[in-house]
Write an enzyme that holds these catalytic residues in place. Structure first.
Site, mmCIF file in Angstrom:
data_model
loop_
_atom_site.group_PDB
_atom_site.id
_atom_site.type_symbol
_atom_site.label_atom_id
_atom_site.label_comp_id
_atom_site.label_asym_id
_atom_site.label_seq_id
_atom_site.Cartn_x
_atom_site.Cartn_y
_atom_site.Cartn_z
ATOM 1 N N ASP A 34 -3.228 -17.373 9.734
ATOM 2 C CA ASP A 34 -2.953 -17.229 11.281
ATOM 3 C C ASP A 34 -2.494 -18.679 11.913
ATOM 4 O OD1 ASP A 34 -2.943 -16.512 13.967
ATOM 5 O OD2 ASP A 34 -5.121 -16.539 14.001
ATOM 6 N N ASN A 36 -1.825 -19.013 15.429
ATOM 7 C CA ASN A 36 -1.911 -18.888 16.829
ATOM 8 C C ASN A 36 -3.310 -18.480 17.339
ATOM 9 O OD1 ASN A 36 -2.041 -16.174 16.414
ATOM 10 N ND2 ASN A 36 0.078 -15.627 17.252
ATOM 11 N N ASP A 38 -5.067 -15.719 16.978
ATOM 12 C CA ASP A 38 -5.373 -14.085 17.448
ATOM 13 C C ASP A 38 -5.937 -13.423 16.405
ATOM 14 O OD1 ASP A 38 -3.195 -13.972 15.701
ATOM 15 O OD2 ASP A 38 -1.969 -12.599 17.035
ATOM 16 N N ASP A 42 0.457 -14.251 10.237
ATOM 17 C CA ASP A 42 1.652 -14.476 10.850
ATOM 18 C C ASP A 42 2.767 -15.079 9.815
ATOM 19 O OD1 ASP A 42 1.368 -17.195 11.434
ATOM 20 O OD2 ASP A 42 0.203 -16.484 13.166
ATOM 21 N N ASP A 111 8.471 -5.877 1.425
ATOM 22 C CA ASP A 111 8.105 -4.549 0.883
ATOM 23 C C ASP A 111 8.828 -3.438 2.032
ATOM 24 O OD1 ASP A 111 6.280 -2.580 0.174
ATOM 25 O OD2 ASP A 111 4.561 -4.014 0.545
ATOM 26 N N ASP A 219 7.840 1.215 -1.512
ATOM 27 C CA ASP A 219 6.674 1.874 -1.495
ATOM 28 C C ASP A 219 6.704 3.431 -1.906
ATOM 29 O OD1 ASP A 219 3.819 1.743 -0.562
ATOM 30 O OD2 ASP A 219 4.629 3.313 0.730
ATOM 31 N N GLU A 276 7.265 1.850 -6.739
ATOM 32 C CA GLU A 276 5.782 2.019 -6.907
ATOM 33 C C GLU A 276 5.831 3.661 -7.183
ATOM 34 O OE1 GLU A 276 1.636 1.632 -4.296
ATOM 35 O OE2 GLU A 276 3.645 2.878 -3.260
ATOM 36 N N HIS A 348 -2.693 -4.779 -2.342
ATOM 37 C CA HIS A 348 -3.174 -4.759 -1.095
ATOM 38 C C HIS A 348 -4.007 -3.141 -1.232
ATOM 39 C CE1 HIS A 348 0.433 -2.687 -1.302
ATOM 40 N NE2 HIS A 348 0.222 -1.908 -0.115
ATOM 41 N N ASP A 349 -3.608 -2.276 -2.064
ATOM 42 C CA ASP A 349 -4.231 -1.130 -1.859
ATOM 43 C C ASP A 349 -5.274 -1.082 -3.166
ATOM 44 O OD1 ASP A 349 -2.712 0.265 -0.230
ATOM 45 O OD2 ASP A 349 -1.156 0.806 -1.539
#
Length: 581
Positions: A34, A36, A38, A42, A111, A219, A276, A348-349
């Protein structure tokens, strides 16, 4: 750790196609860096860390979805395929990232989610405006089951279950019909039977490829073709649920994929493509990735990461010795020289590999590096998920408020009053989505604000800053594996041969191409094992080998130089030998 880089050939292997000799790194933008404050990563953060990836030795950067999205499933619900979500930046920031990656010799892969969109995508908004909409048949709309009150349990058009739990149909009171969503209710499935839908998808893909994107990871691609009669499913198939056989590997799947290739990738030579497929077997995978079929370069399959989930995803059982290696071996042997493997343990899964397959408490370094050795040097393209190269462990999930993932939250809502089950804490997709651990500061160097999901306590010890200059770190070990992949011909072109070492926990294999030969020996267990010398020596004389890399140390001074492959292996010990030249 033992490392002898002088044993490697001086030059990088020249491969054709180029991705045979490439290493891919997946970035989950929300959790990478990150800039910024938040608390959400990003594009500027990815840009900032490209030099780190280049130094690691990465060739391909796969970026999880950054398209405009309401973020019901962290970007896998796309509302505009041709724009960047403001959470991450804008198209100018993306173009700058791609340009810088190319300057550093890396390619950028996006992706792509084309089985479904967001309910906020203009296509679905128009489709949902009424039964007479010109885009009504861009999605699957069906009447309630006869004899049931619309909107009540059992009235769904079929008994299919969503991958994220509950029915795969959502009732729309305005029209009196249901729409299909194999994932979250905010992710309606596109109707690929409609050629106009396919035209729109291909046009969008070509737009990105012409913009400079080097390819796509596509995906959930094996569920785009449903059985046309949409029948009820049979008994549940853990971990997929009811109806999976009706919408996975449908009758027109490969027709669609070959059309996709013809309409998109064929016009962009050298593009990188990986699909995938949750339902793929080693045999069916060849339908996706055999080169003559012109579909994908390789396939992300689920068989090894679904091990032990026969009673449901969140009720995993411990794996038996050799179970993981057996699945990996079957994929290597079946694809052989006819297809190409996507080699991975994390994404990520998935939970972190050390926590899922290793022993993070007693043998963190050893099991992280043993698992890396086991998968990374097989035939195929190795994938690294962000933080895997430093042995990240996943989240500290003890309360329902700790979770962010829609699948986990749906499970908790469906099982109220149980607290956080151990299986959910261990397997939740949130384990792979905690912030990248750059340093030991409170937010791990990820953000100056409050992270969108908590930083694990393990970040105080496991982080890039602590490992990058440490020659005996998980990071250093991954760099050594990457160097070997780039410079040893056998690791690009060589066949895979599994060698019986006399114990199921020993994963021993060879890669050979002309006079380049590599022997990999890994103890995937917490016990010391002596390989069967006779079995090993029959195939490979111990005098031939020089030890390039090991996560262990010599037992005695006599073993300090090239311990024989058949010498006793400590718990989670890994060795990589190169044939003497």
């Amino acid at each position: 750790m033992i490392l002898r880089p002088d044993l490697l050939p001086a030059a990088r292997v020249d491969a054709d196609p180029w991705w045979m000799n490439a290493v891919l790194y997946q970035v989950y933008p929300r959790s990478f860096q990150d800039t910024n404050g938040d608390g959400i990563g990003d594009l500027a953060g990815i840009h900032q860390r490209l030099d780190y990836l280049a130094d690691l030795g990465v060739d391909i950067v796969w970026i999880s979805p950054i398209y405009r999205s309401p973020q019901a499933d962290n970007g896998y619900d796309i509302s505009d395929y041709r724009d960047i979500d403001p959470l991450f930046g804008d198209l100018a920031a993306f173009d700058a990232l791609v340009e810088r990656a190319h300057e550093l010799g890396m390619r950028v892969v996006m992706d792509l989610v084309v089985n479904h969109t967001s309910i906020e995508h203009p296509w679905f908004v128009e489709s949902a405006s009424g039964p007479d909409s010109e885009r009504r048949d861009w999605y699957y709309w069906r009447d309630p089951r006869p004899g049931f009150e619309p909107g009540t349990p059992g009235a769904e058009p079929t008994n299919w279950e969503s991958f994220f739990g509950g029915p795969a149909w959502e009732y729309d009171p305005a029209s009196g019909q249901y729409y299909l969503h194999l994932f979250a209710r905010q992710q309606p499935d596109l109707n690929w039977e409609n050629p106009t839908v396919r035209d729109a998808v291909y046009d969008m893909m070509n737009w990105w490829l012409s913009r400079g994107v080097d390819g796509f990871r596509v995906d959930a691609i094996d569920v785009i073709s449903k059985r046309p009669d949409l029948p009820d499913g049979g008994p549940a198939r853990a971990p997929f649920g009811v109806g999976h056989e009706c919408f996975a590997d449908g009758p027109r799947l490969h027709e669609f994929l070959q059309e996709m290739h013809q309409r998109t990738f064929a016009h962009h030579p050298g593009s990188f493509t990986v699909g995938e497929a949750s339902n793929a077997s080693p045999e069916s995978a060849l339908l996706f990735c055999a080169p003559e079929r012109r579909e994908f370069n390789m396939l992300i399959q689920f068989e090894h990461v679904n091990l032990g989930q026969e009673n449901g995803k969140f009720s995993p059982r411990p794996l038996a010795d050799g179970e993981l290696a057996e699945v990996l071996t079957r994929w290597q042997e079946t694809l052989g020289d006819r297809g190409w493997n996507a080699l991975y343990l994390e994404n990520h899964d998935q939970p972190r590999a050390v926590a899922r397959f290793g022993e993070p408490t007693t043998s963190w370094f050893e099991s992280a590096t043993a698992l890396a050795t086991a998968y990374f040097l097989q035939r195929g393209t190795p994938f690294i998920y962000q933080g895997q190269e430093i042995g990240m462990l996943g989240g500290d999930f003890t309360d329902e408020s700790d979770f962010r993932d829609v699948e986990s939250l749906n499970y908790l809502r469906a099982h109220p009053g149980q607290g956080v089950p151990a299986g959910l804490a261990a397997i939740s997709r949130d384990n792979g989505r905690t912030p990248m651990q750059w340093d030991c500061s409170p937010a791990a160097g990820f953000t100056t604000g409050r992270p969108w999901i908590d930083v694990p306590a393990s970040a105080s010890a496991i982080n890039v800053k602590a490992q990058r200059e440490d020659p005996c770190s998980v990071y250093a070990y991954y760099r050594a594996l990457i160097e070997a992949r780039h410079r040893v011909p056998a690791l690009t072109f060589g066949a895979f041969e599994r060698i019986d070492a006399g114990d199921a926990a020993l994963f021993v294999y060879a890669r050979a191409y002309q006079d380049s030969i590599v022997l990999v020996a890994v103890n995937l267990s917490g016990r010391e094992i002596r390989p069967s010398a006779s079995l090993l020596d029959e195939a490979y004389s111990p005098s031939r080998w020089n030890l390039y890399l090991s996560n262990g140390c010599a037992n005695t001074a006599a073993d300090a130089h090239d311990p024989a492959p058949a010498s006793s292996m400590r718990p989670w010990e890994a060795r990589v030998y190169l044939a003497a030249r």
